[in-house]
Design a protein around this motif. Sequence first.
Motif, PDB file in Angstrom:
ATOM      1  N   GLU A 117       0.967  -1.273  -0.105  1.00  0.00           N
ATOM      2  CA  GLU A 117      -0.026   0.025  -0.006  1.00  0.00           C
ATOM      3  C   GLU A 117       0.959   1.267   0.163  1.00  0.00           C
ATOM      4  O   GLU A 117       0.601   2.215  -0.653  1.00  0.00           O
ATOM      5  N   ALA A 118       1.685   1.101   0.910  1.00  0.00           N
ATOM      6  CA  ALA A 118       2.775   2.178   0.726  1.00  0.00           C
ATOM      7  C   ALA A 118       3.742   2.621  -0.584  1.00  0.00           C
ATOM      8  O   ALA A 118       3.497   3.823  -0.740  1.00  0.00           O
ATOM      9  N   LEU A 138       2.353   1.634  -3.566  1.00  0.00           N
ATOM     10  CA  LEU A 138       1.352   2.398  -4.477  1.00  0.00           C
ATOM     11  C   LEU A 138       0.928   3.687  -4.107  1.00  0.00           C
ATOM     12  O   LEU A 138       0.749   4.445  -5.237  1.00  0.00           O
ATOM     13  N   GLU A 139       0.796   3.857  -2.913  1.00  0.00           N
ATOM     14  CA  GLU A 139       0.548   5.266  -2.731  1.00  0.00           C
ATOM     15  C   GLU A 139       1.832   6.312  -2.949  1.00  0.00           C
ATOM     16  O   GLU A 139       1.576   7.502  -3.491  1.00  0.00           O
ATOM     17  N   LEU A 184       1.592   7.098  -6.623  1.00  0.00           N
ATOM     18  CA  LEU A 184       0.471   8.106  -7.187  1.00  0.00           C
ATOM     19  C   LEU A 184       1.207   9.322  -6.778  1.00  0.00           C
ATOM     20  O   LEU A 184       1.014  10.360  -7.528  1.00  0.00           O
ATOM     21  N   GLU A 185       1.867   9.574  -5.403  1.00  0.00           N
ATOM     22  CA  GLU A 185       2.403  10.915  -5.325  1.00  0.00           C
ATOM     23  C   GLU A 185       3.595  11.132  -6.049  1.00  0.00           C
ATOM     24  O   GLU A 185       3.676  12.484  -6.208  1.00  0.00           O
ATOM     25  N   LYS A 209       1.887  12.405  -9.251  1.00  0.00           N
ATOM     26  CA  LYS A 209       1.073  13.862  -8.855  1.00  0.00           C
ATOM     27  C   LYS A 209       2.296  15.045  -9.068  1.00  0.00           C
ATOM     28  O   LYS A 209       2.154  16.057  -9.518  1.00  0.00           O
ATOM     29  N   ALA A 244      -5.348   7.274  -9.899  1.00  0.00           N
ATOM     30  CA  ALA A 244      -6.179   7.861  -8.490  1.00  0.00           C
ATOM     31  C   ALA A 244      -7.328   6.524  -8.271  1.00  0.00           C
ATOM     32  O   ALA A 244      -7.552   6.077  -7.511  1.00  0.00           O
ATOM     33  N   LEU A 286      -5.725   2.973  -8.145  1.00  0.00           N
ATOM     34  CA  LEU A 286      -4.917   2.596  -6.796  1.00  0.00           C
ATOM     35  C   LEU A 286      -5.822   1.792  -5.601  1.00  0.00           C
ATOM     36  O   LEU A 286      -5.646   0.819  -5.150  1.00  0.00           O
ATOM     37  N   PRO A 287      -6.965   2.719  -5.339  1.00  0.00           N
ATOM     38  CA  PRO A 287      -7.857   2.107  -4.299  1.00  0.00           C
ATOM     39  C   PRO A 287      -8.366   0.476  -4.883  1.00  0.00           C
ATOM     40  O   PRO A 287      -8.501  -0.185  -3.970  1.00  0.00           O
ATOM     41  N   ILE A 344      -5.586  -1.836  -3.927  1.00  0.00           N
ATOM     42  CA  ILE A 344      -5.277  -2.068  -2.650  1.00  0.00           C
ATOM     43  C   ILE A 344      -6.466  -2.650  -2.079  1.00  0.00           C
ATOM     44  O   ILE A 344      -6.096  -3.941  -1.287  1.00  0.00           O
TER      45      ILE A 344
END
Length: 413
Positions: A185-186, A188-189, A192-193, A196, A384, A387-388, A391
């Motif tokens: 999860e970390a 993947l997030e 995304l960051e 961005k 975005a 990603l959810p 997860i």
Amino acid sequence: MSVIDDLIAEFAPNGIEYKFLGEIGTFTRGNGLQKKDLTDVGVPAIHYGQIHTHYGTWTAESISFVTPEFARGMRKAQPGDLVIATTSEDDNAVAKAVAWLGDEDAAVSGDAYIFRHSMDPKFVAYFFESERFQAQKTVGITGTKVRRISGTGLARVRIPAPALDIQQEIVRVLDSFAELEAELEAELEAELEARKAQYAQYRERLLTFPDDGDARWTTLGDVGEFIRGRRFTKDDYVESGLGCIHYGQIYTDYGTSATSTVAFLNPAMSASLRLAKKGDLVIAATGENVEDVCKAVAWLSDDEVAVHDDCQIFRHTLDPRYASYFFQSASFQEQKVKFASESKVVRISGANLAKIKIQVPPREEQERVVGILDKFDALIADIAVGLPAEIAGRRKQYEYYRDRLLSFEEAVP
């Protein structure tokens, strides 16, 4: 699984005994702890609301404390106890539990139970997350708006009670799964960051032009006018009719541009409202912090839309999406800060927005920039959304293995 299978074959060849939670421990209700009693240092304390928002399966540290004097009158969880939130508005969250593994006792609030038991604490905490526990607890849930479960109801739940060696091996495996899931999860997030940040960098480059080029510096007030919306409330909403944009929805429901609304008003109200036209920007002129205030959406529908009085309508001569992207830029963010009036909420007036400077290239260049930024915007939106889903898929996989590990053939007496 082979190690667990070997242990079961050694310690429970005829199946695993199931016991009522009331047989392996006792439920004691917490008492008298409110949020106003919490401090930053002192005796560890767990408020039931924090179990829903801050804690996972187990914790060795509390995020809050109480003074030693206050703690003397409190019921406390000992290391190894479970602390269980007994109330929620959502049945799925009722009886969410955290194993307390700290070095000292922790004060526990009302609306939480302390479960003192004879099993591995993390094994029991993982069981409280399992499908088997969730199915059993529903029988004991009562209440209407606020749902709750009693210690008596929890005591009737049956739990597999394998030998301690089996419990500990299952905990080891589930800890590994949980750690891997958290790492994924970390990652993947973080991806995304990073995307961005990359997108923001390209946006800044595309919205910045050489001073000796075709782009001219001017103010927003020189290329348009700001019109404050007019008051309506959520009580005015109807299922269909005149589209409307409430300032709060700009933060939660809209992106760079929109052609439809998520809320509607009775068309008969239109004479008392202010309406945005196609190409206008609708700007949330009120926010909870300086960073968020003035998020904007370009209205691109042929239909007019009612605008809330905590918004500004920007009617202008720019490409509407170019204007909307400018409101996301570092240049705009840096300039707006000096015009924000901060109290309980942050506001920026139309008169002050009109003073903000913008580089305006020829219309064809605005459209070129918009075309590129639209593609980046769509890419980020796809990530975005994906990603959810990624997860959620990994969590389902983890939950499947957890439930398998916590399911045993029951011993026949």
